[in-house]
Design a protein around this motif. Structure first.
Motif, PDB file in Angstrom:
ATOM      1  N   LEU A  63      17.055 -15.529 -15.012  1.00 37.54           N
ATOM      2  CA  LEU A  63      16.367 -14.996 -13.841  1.00 37.54           C
ATOM      3  C   LEU A  63      17.410 -14.331 -12.961  1.00 37.54           C
ATOM      4  O   LEU A  63      18.437 -14.946 -12.646  1.00 37.54           O
ATOM      5  CB  LEU A  63      15.687 -16.120 -13.062  1.00 37.54           C
ATOM      6  CG  LEU A  63      15.173 -15.737 -11.680  1.00 37.54           C
ATOM      7  CD1 LEU A  63      13.860 -14.983 -11.806  1.00 37.54           C
ATOM      8  CD2 LEU A  63      15.012 -16.952 -10.805  1.00 37.54           C
ATOM      9  N   LEU A  64      17.172 -13.077 -12.582  1.00 36.40           N
ATOM     10  CA  LEU A  64      18.102 -12.356 -11.726  1.00 36.40           C
ATOM     11  C   LEU A  64      17.610 -12.416 -10.286  1.00 36.40           C
ATOM     12  O   LEU A  64      16.502 -11.962  -9.988  1.00 36.40           O
ATOM     13  CB  LEU A  64      18.209 -10.893 -12.170  1.00 36.40           C
ATOM     14  CG  LEU A  64      18.616 -10.661 -13.626  1.00 36.40           C
ATOM     15  CD1 LEU A  64      18.632  -9.158 -13.931  1.00 36.40           C
ATOM     16  CD2 LEU A  64      19.961 -11.289 -13.926  1.00 36.40           C
ATOM     17  N   LEU A  65      18.417 -12.978  -9.402  1.00 36.35           N
ATOM     18  CA  LEU A  65      18.116 -12.954  -7.978  1.00 36.35           C
ATOM     19  C   LEU A  65      18.730 -11.673  -7.432  1.00 36.35           C
ATOM     20  O   LEU A  65      19.948 -11.478  -7.499  1.00 36.35           O
ATOM     21  CB  LEU A  65      18.691 -14.169  -7.258  1.00 36.35           C
ATOM     22  CG  LEU A  65      18.484 -14.179  -5.742  1.00 36.35           C
ATOM     23  CD1 LEU A  65      16.995 -14.172  -5.390  1.00 36.35           C
ATOM     24  CD2 LEU A  65      19.195 -15.352  -5.102  1.00 36.35           C
ATOM     25  N   LEU A  66      17.876 -10.782  -6.974  1.00 38.87           N
ATOM     26  CA  LEU A  66      18.334  -9.468  -6.518  1.00 38.87           C
ATOM     27  C   LEU A  66      18.723  -9.510  -5.052  1.00 38.87           C
ATOM     28  O   LEU A  66      18.105 -10.212  -4.250  1.00 38.87           O
ATOM     29  CB  LEU A  66      17.236  -8.433  -6.744  1.00 38.87           C
ATOM     30  CG  LEU A  66      16.721  -8.314  -8.180  1.00 38.87           C
ATOM     31  CD1 LEU A  66      15.619  -7.273  -8.260  1.00 38.87           C
ATOM     32  CD2 LEU A  66      17.849  -7.994  -9.136  1.00 38.87           C
TER      33      LEU A  66
ATOM     34  N   TYR B 184      13.161 -11.446 -15.906  1.00 39.68           N
ATOM     35  CA  TYR B 184      12.566 -12.143 -14.781  1.00 39.68           C
ATOM     36  C   TYR B 184      13.464 -11.887 -13.575  1.00 39.68           C
ATOM     37  O   TYR B 184      14.690 -11.989 -13.682  1.00 39.68           O
ATOM     38  CB  TYR B 184      12.488 -13.650 -15.045  1.00 39.68           C
ATOM     39  CG  TYR B 184      11.445 -14.022 -16.064  1.00 39.68           C
ATOM     40  CD1 TYR B 184      10.102 -14.081 -15.708  1.00 39.68           C
ATOM     41  CD2 TYR B 184      11.803 -14.320 -17.369  1.00 39.68           C
ATOM     42  CE1 TYR B 184       9.136 -14.426 -16.645  1.00 39.68           C
ATOM     43  CE2 TYR B 184      10.847 -14.668 -18.306  1.00 39.68           C
ATOM     44  CZ  TYR B 184       9.510 -14.712 -17.937  1.00 39.68           C
ATOM     45  OH  TYR B 184       8.560 -15.041 -18.852  1.00 39.68           O
ATOM     46  N   CYS B 185      12.856 -11.535 -12.446  1.00 43.03           N
ATOM     47  CA  CYS B 185      13.615 -11.214 -11.248  1.00 43.03           C
ATOM     48  C   CYS B 185      12.995 -11.905 -10.041  1.00 43.03           C
ATOM     49  O   CYS B 185      11.813 -12.258 -10.046  1.00 43.03           O
ATOM     50  CB  CYS B 185      13.612  -9.708 -10.979  1.00 43.03           C
ATOM     51  SG  CYS B 185      14.341  -8.715 -12.293  1.00 43.03           S
ATOM     52  N   ALA B 186      13.797 -12.062  -9.003  1.00 43.33           N
ATOM     53  CA  ALA B 186      13.301 -12.627  -7.754  1.00 43.33           C
ATOM     54  C   ALA B 186      13.987 -11.907  -6.603  1.00 43.33           C
ATOM     55  O   ALA B 186      15.104 -11.407  -6.734  1.00 43.33           O
ATOM     56  CB  ALA B 186      13.582 -14.117  -7.686  1.00 43.33           C
ATOM     57  N   LEU B 187      13.279 -11.853  -5.492  1.00 45.71           N
ATOM     58  CA  LEU B 187      13.802 -11.297  -4.251  1.00 45.71           C
ATOM     59  C   LEU B 187      13.733 -12.385  -3.186  1.00 45.71           C
ATOM     60  O   LEU B 187      12.821 -13.222  -3.222  1.00 45.71           O
ATOM     61  CB  LEU B 187      12.954 -10.101  -3.791  1.00 45.71           C
ATOM     62  CG  LEU B 187      13.060  -8.846  -4.623  1.00 45.71           C
ATOM     63  CD1 LEU B 187      11.879  -7.922  -4.368  1.00 45.71           C
ATOM     64  CD2 LEU B 187      14.374  -8.144  -4.302  1.00 45.71           C
TER      65      LEU B 187
END
Length: 144
Positions: A119-122, A8-11
């Protein structure tokens, strides 16, 4: 927020221009494996980054493109499903994100959770090599 393979990722929302179905993409020889090639976004050439490959080293199913502001112009991030806009809580940079090194450290700003999954915040996806921007026709010295 989106999926990139098993992740799961977020920008940051202020970097996102739009989301769309995958567009026709032309491959580029001599680029890193995570660069799928070039597409045309709103009339201008843009590099396409396979986010799953960038973060995990393996290909993932491409369901959506997320256009973001970065480097010398927009980038199309090839992702799995887009899960929407959400407020997320993340650990401070000295938390789990501090364990990352190399490319991961340059890409991952913080780590949060979605239920029981990480969750990775990019960070801004400025991982596009100079040669790719040249092939896309972006003028040198232009910054986002």
């Amino acid at each position: 927020m989106f999926q990139a393979g098993p992740l799961y990722c977020a920008l940051p929302l202020d970097e996102v221009v739009e989301t769309m179905r995958p567009l026709p993409t032309r491959p580029l020889a001599g680029t890193p494996p995570y660069v799928r090639g070039l597409t045309i976004l709103r009339g201008a050439p843009a590099p396409v980054i396979d986010v799953t490959r960038l973060l995990t080293g393996v290909d993932g199913e491409i369901v959506r493109y997320v256009a973001v502001r970065a480097g010398r112009g927009p980038i199309a991030c090839a992702t799995g499903p887009v899960l929407g806009v959400r407020r997320i809580e993340v650990e401070p940079p000295e938390g789990p994100a501090a364990l990352f090194t190399g490319v991961s450290r340059a890409l991952i700003a913080a780590v949060g959770t979605v239920g029981t999954d990480p969750l990775l915040l990019l960070r801004s996806l400025s991982a596009v090599p100079h040669e790719v921007w040249e092939a896309a026709g972006a003028p040198a010295g232009v910054a986002a």
